[in-house]
Enzyme design. Structure first.
Site, PDB file in Angstrom:
ATOM      1  CE  LYS A  92      35.303  37.274  38.721  1.00 31.17           C
ATOM      2  NZ  LYS A  92      34.865  38.027  40.059  1.00 31.17           N
TER       3      LYS A  92
HETATM    4  O1  G3P Z   1      33.056  38.434  42.194  1.00 31.73           O
HETATM    5  C1  G3P Z   1      31.935  38.162  41.724  1.00 31.73           C
HETATM    6  C2  G3P Z   1      30.822  38.054  42.812  1.00 31.73           C
HETATM    7  O2  G3P Z   1      30.844  37.152  43.902  1.00 31.73           O
HETATM    8  C3  G3P Z   1      29.857  39.328  42.906  1.00 31.73           C
HETATM    9  O3  G3P Z   1      28.970  39.034  44.155  1.00 31.73           O
HETATM   10  O4  G3P Z   1      27.582  40.353  45.603  1.00 31.73           O
HETATM   11  O5  G3P Z   1      28.209  41.515  43.680  1.00 31.73           O
HETATM   12  O6  G3P Z   1      26.537  39.750  43.430  1.00 31.73           O
HETATM   13  P1  G3P Z   1      27.639  40.412  44.329  1.00 31.73           P
END
Ligand code: G3P
Length: 220
Positions: A92
């Site tokens: 990633k």
């Molecule tokens: O893995 C990346 C993403 O899903 C992060 O989510 O909830 O931190 O905006 P969030």
């Protein structure tokens, strides 16, 4: 539609895996920090690798592990080390110029990449041109600032379809079960869901009432 689980929590991954419906895992430095027990800098790297190894032992599918450097050379070094952990590792990489360079190079080494922190269709296009296997648009974080995250997903789906781009779209930053369904209806390939949202998708109050009634009637 493929479903990934967006967590580094081993218990959650085990429980989700037992359902038999999880196709992959995504992690990020924040998710790793939530489960890591290490406080000293020197041990962080090996602890991170251990967590990723454990995840690879549980789920047989793409496992995203994120680099933390900001220059392409160090990103590439980190990526090569991480890719050696398991054949299913996907690197990633944050969307930025250095990240694009790293993706381009890693493609020549057959190392799969997932370009993350995508907030526009133009970013997704550039990531795909660099050779990304996946792009991760963050819909929830757009909703959080008063923009409609689903418009971003639709733009990327439409663009990739029109141009026959093979990079897969991982809808990330999912905040609720409706996001998952809306992303699926738009034609996105993958939604990566936190464990609590996976559970919300399983449950429905009418299903619980129905199960209770069937059991009660049977016992009577
Ligand atoms: O893995 C990346 C993403 O899903 C992060 O989510 O909830 O931190 O905006 P969030």
């Amino acid at each position: 539609m493929k479903l990934f689980i967006d967590t580094a929590n081993i218990d959650e991954i085990k429980k989700a895996s037992e359902l038999g419906i999880i196709d992959g895992v995504t992690t990020n430095p924040t998710l790793i920090s939530k489960v890591s027990k290490i406080s000293k800098d020197t041990d962080k790297k090996s602890d991170f690798k251990d967590i990723i190894k454990k995840i690879c032992d549980i789920i047989d599918g793409p496992i995203s592990a994120e680099v933390i450097s900001l220059d392409s050379e160090t990103m590439i070094r980190e990526a090569i080390e991480l890719a050696q952990i398991h054949k299913n590792i996907v690197i990633k990489i944050p969307m930025c110029s250095q990240g694009l360079k790293a993706v381009k190079y890693l493609k020549t080494k057959n190392i799969k990449t997932n370009v993350t922190l995508i907030f526009s269709a133009q970013q997704a296009l550039l990531a795909s041109k660099a050779g990304a296997s996946y792009v991760s648009p963050f819909l929830g974080r757009l909703d959080d600032i008063g923009q409609t995250g689903l418009i971003l997903i639709k733009d990327i789906v439409d663009l990739f379809l029109a141009q026959n781009i093979k990079t897969e779209i991982i809808c990330a930053s999912i905040r609720n079960p409706i996001h998952v369904i809306d992303c699926g209806k738009l034609g996105a390939h993958i939604a990566t869901v936190p464990y609590n949202i996976l559970n919300q998708m399983i449950e429905h109050p009418m299903t619980s009432i129905g199960i209770d009634k069937f059991l009660k009637d049977w016992n009577n």
